[in-house]
Design a protein around this motif. Structure first.
Motif, PDB file in Angstrom:
ATOM      1  N   TRP A 266      23.053   2.271 -28.079  1.00  0.00           N
ATOM      2  CA  TRP A 266      22.247   1.372 -27.247  1.00  0.00           C
ATOM      3  C   TRP A 266      22.968   0.039 -27.127  1.00  0.00           C
ATOM      4  CZ3 TRP A 266      20.424  -3.515 -27.388  1.00  0.00           C
ATOM      5  CH2 TRP A 266      19.515  -3.886 -26.394  1.00  0.00           C
ATOM      6  N   SER A 267      22.972  -0.486 -25.917  1.00  0.00           N
ATOM      7  CA  SER A 267      23.509  -1.822 -25.676  1.00  0.00           C
ATOM      8  C   SER A 267      22.934  -2.309 -24.362  1.00  0.00           C
ATOM      9  CB  SER A 267      25.039  -1.795 -25.594  1.00  0.00           C
ATOM     10  OG  SER A 267      25.539  -3.018 -25.068  1.00  0.00           O
ATOM     11  N   GLU A 268      22.759  -3.604 -24.262  1.00  0.00           N
ATOM     12  CA  GLU A 268      22.301  -4.179 -22.993  1.00  0.00           C
ATOM     13  C   GLU A 268      23.344  -4.004 -21.897  1.00  0.00           C
ATOM     14  OE1 GLU A 268      22.094  -8.520 -22.997  1.00  0.00           O
ATOM     15  OE2 GLU A 268      23.107  -8.484 -24.947  1.00  0.00           O
ATOM     16  N   PHE A 269      24.570  -3.646 -22.281  1.00  0.00           N
ATOM     17  CA  PHE A 269      25.637  -3.439 -21.311  1.00  0.00           C
ATOM     18  C   PHE A 269      25.816  -1.967 -20.947  1.00  0.00           C
ATOM     19  CE2 PHE A 269      26.826  -7.176 -23.900  1.00  0.00           C
ATOM     20  CZ  PHE A 269      26.676  -8.141 -22.914  1.00  0.00           C
ATOM     21  N   LEU A 270      25.036  -1.073 -21.573  1.00  0.00           N
ATOM     22  CA  LEU A 270      25.086   0.350 -21.267  1.00  0.00           C
ATOM     23  C   LEU A 270      23.883   0.738 -20.422  1.00  0.00           C
ATOM     24  CD1 LEU A 270      25.961   2.217 -24.604  1.00  0.00           C
ATOM     25  CD2 LEU A 270      27.326   2.186 -22.522  1.00  0.00           C
ATOM     26  N   THR A 271      24.048   1.746 -19.591  1.00  0.00           N
ATOM     27  CA  THR A 271      22.898   2.348 -18.924  1.00  0.00           C
ATOM     28  C   THR A 271      22.411   3.526 -19.769  1.00  0.00           C
ATOM     29  OG1 THR A 271      24.173   3.962 -17.654  1.00  0.00           O
ATOM     30  CG2 THR A 271      23.891   1.760 -16.684  1.00  0.00           C
ATOM     31  N   PRO A 272      21.153   3.936 -19.638  1.00  0.00           N
ATOM     32  CA  PRO A 272      20.683   5.135 -20.337  1.00  0.00           C
ATOM     33  C   PRO A 272      21.540   6.359 -20.010  1.00  0.00           C
ATOM     34  CG  PRO A 272      18.815   3.902 -19.505  1.00  0.00           C
ATOM     35  CD  PRO A 272      20.040   3.239 -18.936  1.00  0.00           C
ATOM     36  N   ALA A 273      21.968   6.486 -18.761  1.00  0.00           N
ATOM     37  CA  ALA A 273      22.789   7.635 -18.376  1.00  0.00           C
ATOM     38  C   ALA A 273      24.126   7.632 -19.101  1.00  0.00           C
ATOM     39  CB  ALA A 273      23.007   7.647 -16.860  1.00  0.00           C
TER      40      ALA A 273
ATOM     41  N   ARG B 298      13.883   6.819 -27.394  1.00  0.00           N
ATOM     42  CA  ARG B 298      13.439   5.815 -26.427  1.00  0.00           C
ATOM     43  C   ARG B 298      14.591   4.845 -26.149  1.00  0.00           C
ATOM     44  NH1 ARG B 298       9.041   6.737 -30.037  1.00  0.00           N
ATOM     45  NH2 ARG B 298       7.102   7.298 -28.927  1.00  0.00           N
ATOM     46  N   TRP B 299      14.610   4.283 -24.946  1.00  0.00           N
ATOM     47  CA  TRP B 299      15.678   3.351 -24.597  1.00  0.00           C
ATOM     48  C   TRP B 299      15.305   1.963 -25.105  1.00  0.00           C
ATOM     49  CZ3 TRP B 299      20.471   3.566 -24.152  1.00  0.00           C
ATOM     50  CH2 TRP B 299      21.226   2.559 -23.538  1.00  0.00           C
ATOM     51  N   VAL B 300      15.466   1.791 -26.430  1.00  0.00           N
ATOM     52  CA  VAL B 300      15.162   0.538 -27.111  1.00  0.00           C
ATOM     53  C   VAL B 300      16.272   0.276 -28.120  1.00  0.00           C
ATOM     54  CG1 VAL B 300      12.649   0.749 -26.853  1.00  0.00           C
ATOM     55  CG2 VAL B 300      13.772   1.740 -28.869  1.00  0.00           C
ATOM     56  N   PRO B 301      16.425  -0.967 -28.591  1.00  0.00           N
ATOM     57  CA  PRO B 301      17.432  -1.250 -29.610  1.00  0.00           C
ATOM     58  C   PRO B 301      17.242  -0.378 -30.848  1.00  0.00           C
ATOM     59  CG  PRO B 301      16.591  -3.285 -28.680  1.00  0.00           C
ATOM     60  CD  PRO B 301      15.721  -2.194 -28.138  1.00  0.00           C
ATOM     61  N   PRO B 302      18.311  -0.088 -31.584  1.00  0.00           N
ATOM     62  CA  PRO B 302      18.251   0.863 -32.701  1.00  0.00           C
ATOM     63  C   PRO B 302      17.329   0.455 -33.839  1.00  0.00           C
ATOM     64  CG  PRO B 302      20.376  -0.258 -32.627  1.00  0.00           C
ATOM     65  CD  PRO B 302      19.682  -0.580 -31.344  1.00  0.00           C
ATOM     66  N   ASP B 303      17.018  -0.842 -33.977  1.00  0.00           N
ATOM     67  CA  ASP B 303      16.117  -1.280 -35.029  1.00  0.00           C
ATOM     68  C   ASP B 303      14.707  -1.551 -34.511  1.00  0.00           C
ATOM     69  OD1 ASP B 303      16.782  -3.465 -33.514  1.00  0.00           O
ATOM     70  OD2 ASP B 303      17.171  -4.800 -35.225  1.00  0.00           O
ATOM     71  N   HIS B 304      14.429  -1.181 -33.274  1.00  0.00           N
ATOM     72  CA  HIS B 304      13.124  -1.419 -32.665  1.00  0.00           C
ATOM     73  C   HIS B 304      12.061  -0.550 -33.340  1.00  0.00           C
ATOM     74  CE1 HIS B 304      10.002  -1.666 -29.533  1.00  0.00           C
ATOM     75  NE2 HIS B 304      10.650  -2.729 -29.077  1.00  0.00           N
ATOM     76  N   GLU B 305      10.841  -1.059 -33.424  1.00  0.00           N
ATOM     77  CA  GLU B 305       9.765  -0.329 -34.090  1.00  0.00           C
ATOM     78  C   GLU B 305       9.405   0.982 -33.384  1.00  0.00           C
ATOM     79  OE1 GLU B 305       6.060  -2.744 -31.946  1.00  0.00           O
ATOM     80  OE2 GLU B 305       6.415  -2.944 -34.096  1.00  0.00           O
ATOM     81  N   ARG B 306       9.773   1.125 -32.105  1.00  0.00           N
ATOM     82  CA  ARG B 306       9.477   2.340 -31.362  1.00  0.00           C
ATOM     83  C   ARG B 306      10.644   3.325 -31.360  1.00  0.00           C
ATOM     84  NH1 ARG B 306       8.761   2.232 -26.234  1.00  0.00           N
ATOM     85  NH2 ARG B 306       7.228   3.927 -26.181  1.00  0.00           N
ATOM     86  N   SER B 307      11.727   2.981 -32.005  1.00  0.00           N
ATOM     87  CA  SER B 307      12.901   3.848 -32.016  1.00  0.00           C
ATOM     88  C   SER B 307      12.676   5.077 -32.883  1.00  0.00           C
ATOM     89  CB  SER B 307      14.122   3.077 -32.528  1.00  0.00           C
ATOM     90  OG  SER B 307      15.172   3.956 -32.851  1.00  0.00           O
ATOM     91  N   ASN B 308      12.912   6.249 -32.326  1.00  0.00           N
ATOM     92  CA  ASN B 308      12.829   7.478 -33.126  1.00  0.00           C
ATOM     93  C   ASN B 308      13.873   7.484 -34.239  1.00  0.00           C
ATOM     94  OD1 ASN B 308      10.743   8.510 -31.564  1.00  0.00           O
ATOM     95  ND2 ASN B 308      12.094   9.735 -30.265  1.00  0.00           N
ATOM     96  N   GLY B 309      15.066   7.011 -33.909  1.00  0.00           N
ATOM     97  CA  GLY B 309      16.116   6.980 -34.917  1.00  0.00           C
ATOM     98  C   GLY B 309      15.770   6.088 -36.089  1.00  0.00           C
ATOM     99  N   ALA B 310      15.150   4.947 -35.810  1.00  0.00           N
ATOM    100  CA  ALA B 310      14.746   4.052 -36.891  1.00  0.00           C
ATOM    101  C   ALA B 310      13.685   4.706 -37.759  1.00  0.00           C
ATOM    102  CB  ALA B 310      14.233   2.735 -36.311  1.00  0.00           C
ATOM    103  N   LEU B 311      12.748   5.415 -37.137  1.00  0.00           N
ATOM    104  CA  LEU B 311      11.704   6.117 -37.902  1.00  0.00           C
ATOM    105  C   LEU B 311      12.320   7.166 -38.817  1.00  0.00           C
ATOM    106  CD1 LEU B 311       8.334   7.507 -36.628  1.00  0.00           C
ATOM    107  CD2 LEU B 311       9.907   9.026 -37.808  1.00  0.00           C
TER     108      LEU B 311
END
Length: 225
Positions: free
Chosen positions: A97-104, A66-79
């Motif tokens: 992930w960064s607020e300065f990056l696009t998902p693409a 998901r396009w969320v910060p790496p420590d977000h509760e919805r992050s697959n990587g965090a899980l």
């Protein structure tokens, strides 16, 4: 595609954990392991953690994020990190992930990393789940990523969720040696049947060169078994 029916969600998790640990133990060299988020894979990860496989030989990565910060509760990587890699010495690559990056941009960078990991061969194993709508990874019905043939990893807008996802594409998944799809619960029984009729994104996993194993409980298999 091979259907393997287990008695319960617990036996799905135990059987799949045994299978993964065995494949890692048998590997002659590095072992590429693609991982997904979700409740069903999480149970498998906890069972696998207890088996303490040779993490030092594993290159782990995410089938989607998901396009969320790496420590977000919805992050697959965090899980995955929380359930499986706590205190483990493992190479685990996650999309940037960064607020300065696009998902693409993030997807393109991650694809480059995956192509480096798999410069000699495709993934050894990719573990996947499936939603009630038949999506797998973040390949949702009606979304652009389903049609991608020249990329391994892309940003995928999912209008039905109102969000962006990053996902492996079919070319990457089809190039794996083995795909394992984990499904439990009667709520997904119709999607399982539709998948074996090739009427869902998950049902297209068998269209490539990968061996595909479906590990399901009796409830999920109730409409076809």
């Amino acid at each position: 595609m091979e259907l393997l029916v287990h008695d319960s969600p617990e036996t799905v998790a135990e059987a799949v954990a045994d299978r993964i640990a065995g494949l890692i133990a048998e590997a002659d060299d590095r072992f590429s392991l693609g991982l997904s988020g979700g409740t069903t894979p999480e149970d498998t990860y906890r069972a696998l953690w207890a088996r303490a496989p040779r993490w030092d030989r594993v290159d782990a990565w995410l089938s989607d994020e998901r396009w969320v910060p790496p420590d977000h509760e919805r992050s697959n990587g965090a899980l995955v990190a929380r359930a499986l890699f706590d205190d483990a010495d493992v190479s685990f690559d996650r999309p940037r992930w960064s607020e300065f990056l696009t998902p693409a941009d993030s997807a393109a960078h991650y694809e480059a990393r995956l192509r480096h990991i798999h410069r000699e061969s495709g993934p050894d194993l990719v573990l996947l789940g499936m939603g009630e709508d038949g999506h797998t990874a973040s390949l949702f019905p009606g979304t652009p990523a389903l049609q991608v043939q020249d990329r391994w990893y892309v940003a995928n807008p999912v209008p039905q969720l109102g969000e962006q996802r990053l996902t492996a594409t079919f070319p990457l998944l089809w190039g794996a040696r083995l795909l394992m799809v984990l499904v439990v619960g009667v709520g997904k029984a119709q999607a399982v049947r539709s998948s074996f009729e090739k009427a869902t994104p998950a049902g297209l996993l068998g269209e490539g060169g990968a061996e595909v194993e479906w590990h399901v409980d009796r409830d999920a298999a109730s409409l076809i078994a």
